[in-house]
Design a protein around this motif. Structure first.
Motif, PDB file in Angstrom:
ATOM      1  N   VAL A  97       1.480   5.665  -3.068  1.00 30.02           N
ATOM      2  CA  VAL A  97       2.433   4.796  -2.392  1.00 30.02           C
ATOM      3  C   VAL A  97       1.612   3.767  -1.614  1.00 30.02           C
ATOM      4  CG1 VAL A  97       4.327   4.621  -0.749  1.00 30.02           C
ATOM      5  CG2 VAL A  97       4.136   6.651  -2.216  1.00 30.02           C
ATOM      6  N   MET A  98       1.720   2.505  -2.036  1.00 29.41           N
ATOM      7  CA  MET A  98       1.044   1.405  -1.365  1.00 29.41           C
ATOM      8  C   MET A  98       2.054   0.753  -0.425  1.00 29.41           C
ATOM      9  SD  MET A  98      -2.025   0.787  -2.914  1.00 29.41           S
ATOM     10  CE  MET A  98      -2.903   1.157  -4.426  1.00 29.41           C
ATOM     11  N   LEU A  99       1.633   0.451   0.801  1.00 32.07           N
ATOM     12  CA  LEU A  99       2.513  -0.192   1.773  1.00 32.07           C
ATOM     13  C   LEU A  99       1.780  -1.371   2.377  1.00 32.07           C
ATOM     14  CD1 LEU A  99       3.155   3.279   2.623  1.00 32.07           C
ATOM     15  CD2 LEU A  99       5.177   1.877   2.855  1.00 32.07           C
ATOM     16  N   ALA A 100       2.248  -2.573   2.071  1.00 31.19           N
ATOM     17  CA  ALA A 100       1.600  -3.794   2.538  1.00 31.19           C
ATOM     18  C   ALA A 100       2.587  -4.658   3.296  1.00 31.19           C
ATOM     19  CB  ALA A 100       1.054  -4.581   1.350  1.00 31.19           C
ATOM     20  N   ALA A 101       2.061  -5.354   4.295  1.00 30.08           N
ATOM     21  CA  ALA A 101       2.849  -6.356   5.009  1.00 30.08           C
ATOM     22  C   ALA A 101       2.035  -7.643   5.023  1.00 30.08           C
ATOM     23  CB  ALA A 101       3.158  -5.906   6.428  1.00 30.08           C
ATOM     24  N   GLY A 102       2.678  -8.737   4.623  1.00 29.92           N
ATOM     25  CA  GLY A 102       2.024 -10.036   4.625  1.00 29.92           C
ATOM     26  C   GLY A 102       0.771 -10.046   3.776  1.00 29.92           C
ATOM     27  N   ILE A 103      -0.287 -10.633   4.306  1.00 28.97           N
ATOM     28  CA  ILE A 103      -1.523 -10.769   3.556  1.00 28.97           C
ATOM     29  C   ILE A 103      -2.244  -9.429   3.404  1.00 28.97           C
ATOM     30  CG2 ILE A 103      -3.090 -11.384   5.436  1.00 28.97           C
ATOM     31  CD1 ILE A 103      -2.779 -13.018   1.920  1.00 28.97           C
ATOM     32  N   GLY A 104      -1.751  -8.379   4.044  1.00 28.96           N
ATOM     33  CA  GLY A 104      -2.269  -7.028   3.833  1.00 28.96           C
ATOM     34  C   GLY A 104      -2.146  -6.577   2.394  1.00 28.96           C
ATOM     35  N   VAL A 105      -1.434  -7.356   1.602  1.00 24.05           N
ATOM     36  CA  VAL A 105      -1.280  -7.046   0.187  1.00 24.05           C
ATOM     37  C   VAL A 105      -2.604  -7.149  -0.571  1.00 24.05           C
ATOM     38  CG1 VAL A 105      -0.717  -9.411  -0.567  1.00 24.05           C
ATOM     39  CG2 VAL A 105       0.213  -7.462  -1.822  1.00 24.05           C
ATOM     40  N   THR A 106      -3.528  -7.973  -0.093  1.00 23.06           N
ATOM     41  CA  THR A 106      -4.724  -8.296  -0.859  1.00 23.06           C
ATOM     42  C   THR A 106      -5.547  -7.069  -1.275  1.00 23.06           C
ATOM     43  OG1 THR A 106      -4.771 -10.444   0.234  1.00 23.06           O
ATOM     44  CG2 THR A 106      -6.761  -9.779  -0.928  1.00 23.06           C
ATOM     45  N   PRO A 107      -5.991  -6.203  -0.355  1.00 21.31           N
ATOM     46  CA  PRO A 107      -6.770  -5.055  -0.828  1.00 21.31           C
ATOM     47  C   PRO A 107      -5.961  -4.099  -1.693  1.00 21.31           C
ATOM     48  CG  PRO A 107      -6.400  -4.907   1.533  1.00 21.31           C
ATOM     49  CD  PRO A 107      -5.895  -6.246   1.099  1.00 21.31           C
ATOM     50  N   LEU A 108      -4.678  -3.955  -1.384  1.00 19.14           N
ATOM     51  CA  LEU A 108      -3.854  -3.041  -2.174  1.00 19.14           C
ATOM     52  C   LEU A 108      -3.628  -3.579  -3.586  1.00 19.14           C
ATOM     53  CD1 LEU A 108      -1.262  -1.897   0.513  1.00 19.14           C
ATOM     54  CD2 LEU A 108      -3.465  -0.900  -0.084  1.00 19.14           C
ATOM     55  N   LEU A 109      -3.508  -4.873  -3.698  1.00 20.12           N
ATOM     56  CA  LEU A 109      -3.386  -5.517  -5.002  1.00 20.12           C
ATOM     57  C   LEU A 109      -4.644  -5.256  -5.826  1.00 20.12           C
ATOM     58  CD1 LEU A 109      -1.528  -7.544  -6.629  1.00 20.12           C
ATOM     59  CD2 LEU A 109      -3.023  -9.312  -5.732  1.00 20.12           C
ATOM     60  N   CYS A 110      -5.796  -5.402  -5.196  1.00 25.70           N
ATOM     61  CA  CYS A 110      -7.069  -5.157  -5.884  1.00 25.70           C
ATOM     62  C   CYS A 110      -7.197  -3.698  -6.311  1.00 25.70           C
ATOM     63  CB  CYS A 110      -8.245  -5.549  -4.996  1.00 25.70           C
ATOM     64  SG  CYS A 110      -8.334  -7.320  -4.670  1.00 25.70           S
ATOM     65  N   MET A 111      -6.780  -2.782  -5.461  1.00 23.94           N
ATOM     66  CA  MET A 111      -6.838  -1.367  -5.791  1.00 23.94           C
ATOM     67  C   MET A 111      -5.901  -1.047  -6.957  1.00 23.94           C
ATOM     68  SD  MET A 111      -6.930  -0.091  -1.848  1.00 23.94           S
ATOM     69  CE  MET A 111      -6.867   1.658  -2.055  1.00 23.94           C
ATOM     70  N   THR A 112      -4.735  -1.655  -6.956  1.00 21.66           N
ATOM     71  CA  THR A 112      -3.788  -1.450  -8.045  1.00 21.66           C
ATOM     72  C   THR A 112      -4.355  -2.000  -9.349  1.00 21.66           C
ATOM     73  OG1 THR A 112      -1.936  -1.554  -6.497  1.00 21.66           O
ATOM     74  CG2 THR A 112      -1.431  -1.916  -8.821  1.00 21.66           C
ATOM     75  N   ARG A 113      -4.928  -3.178  -9.278  1.00 19.31           N
ATOM     76  CA  ARG A 113      -5.542  -3.778 -10.470  1.00 19.31           C
ATOM     77  C   ARG A 113      -6.660  -2.892 -11.020  1.00 19.31           C
ATOM     78  NH1 ARG A 113      -4.445  -7.711 -14.290  1.00 19.31           N
ATOM     79  NH2 ARG A 113      -6.103  -7.139 -15.708  1.00 19.31           N
ATOM     80  N   ASP A 114      -7.444  -2.292 -10.125  1.00 16.58           N
ATOM     81  CA  ASP A 114      -8.509  -1.386 -10.542  1.00 16.58           C
ATOM     82  C   ASP A 114      -7.937  -0.175 -11.276  1.00 16.58           C
ATOM     83  OD1 ASP A 114     -11.312  -0.347 -10.503  1.00 16.58           O
ATOM     84  OD2 ASP A 114     -10.390   1.171  -9.200  1.00 16.58           O
ATOM     85  N   LEU A 115      -6.857   0.398 -10.753  1.00 17.25           N
ATOM     86  CA  LEU A 115      -6.223   1.534 -11.424  1.00 17.25           C
ATOM     87  C   LEU A 115      -5.731   1.151 -12.817  1.00 17.25           C
ATOM     88  CD1 LEU A 115      -4.299   2.941  -8.357  1.00 17.25           C
ATOM     89  CD2 LEU A 115      -6.042   4.186  -9.643  1.00 17.25           C
ATOM     90  N   ILE A 116      -5.154  -0.028 -12.928  1.00 18.04           N
ATOM     91  CA  ILE A 116      -4.685  -0.510 -14.238  1.00 18.04           C
ATOM     92  C   ILE A 116      -5.866  -0.679 -15.187  1.00 18.04           C
ATOM     93  CG2 ILE A 116      -3.635  -2.468 -15.449  1.00 18.04           C
ATOM     94  CD1 ILE A 116      -1.842  -2.824 -12.922  1.00 18.04           C
ATOM     95  N   ASP A 117      -6.937  -1.307 -14.708  1.00 20.04           N
ATOM     96  CA  ASP A 117      -8.120  -1.530 -15.549  1.00 20.04           C
ATOM     97  C   ASP A 117      -8.760  -0.221 -16.003  1.00 20.04           C
ATOM     98  OD1 ASP A 117      -7.761  -4.255 -15.309  1.00 20.04           O
ATOM     99  OD2 ASP A 117      -9.363  -4.529 -13.817  1.00 20.04           O
TER     100      ASP A 117
END
Length: 158
Positions: free
Chosen positions: A32-52
């Protein structure tokens, strides 16, 4: 970052690499990723890594913003949900909603988490955003019996 807007052409800057340990664990638990505002950036990268890495984990990605105009990476997240069927993005707006808005409204709270996360104690959490945002989520999870020390990871930026 705060001083970058004051830089002039040819100014000298010193950059340092990432030093953190804010990465996904190797368990099979849903994320469960929880981001607010620009806090999305590291979580987006982590999600992309999981996909890759062709992970098979379920990812529920809560993303809170004040308005639609504040949503960063909207197209990229939409693209990622097409590539990775186990990714569910839950958008929420805290200040201004729009006709036709089909996302959530209001701050991420216990009710919203329970609506989208079937087993609060069976997930691993990653939080990034303002302190108040993360503190309220951690308090709710702790009250629900989630082991904060083992299951909640966070990156503070304020």
């Amino acid at each position: 970052t705060k001083r970058a807007s004051k830089l002039a052409p040819h100014d000298t800057v010193e950059l340092q690499g990432p030093f953190g340990v804010f990465t996904t664990d190797e368990s099979e638990k849903p994320i469960v990723m929880l981001a607010a505002g620009i806090g999305v950036t590291p979580l987006l990268c982590m999600t992309r890594d999981l996909i890759d890495r062709k992970s098979d984990r379920e990812i529920i990605f809560f993303y809170s913003n004040k308005t639609v105009e504040d949503i960063s990476y909207f197209e990229r997240l939409k693209e990622m949900t097409k590539m990775y069927p186990k990714l569910k993005v839950v958008y929420t707006l805290t200040q201004k909603t729009y006709e036709g808005w089909d996302g959530e409204t209001g701050r991420v709270d216990g009710e919203m988490l329970k609506k989208h996360v079937s087993d609060l104690n069976g997930a691993v959490y990653y939080l990034c955003g303002p302190s108040g945002f993360m503190d309220s989520i951690k308090e709710f999870l702790e009250n629900e019996g989630v082991n904060i020390k083992d299951c909640v990871n966070q990156e503070r930026f304020d």
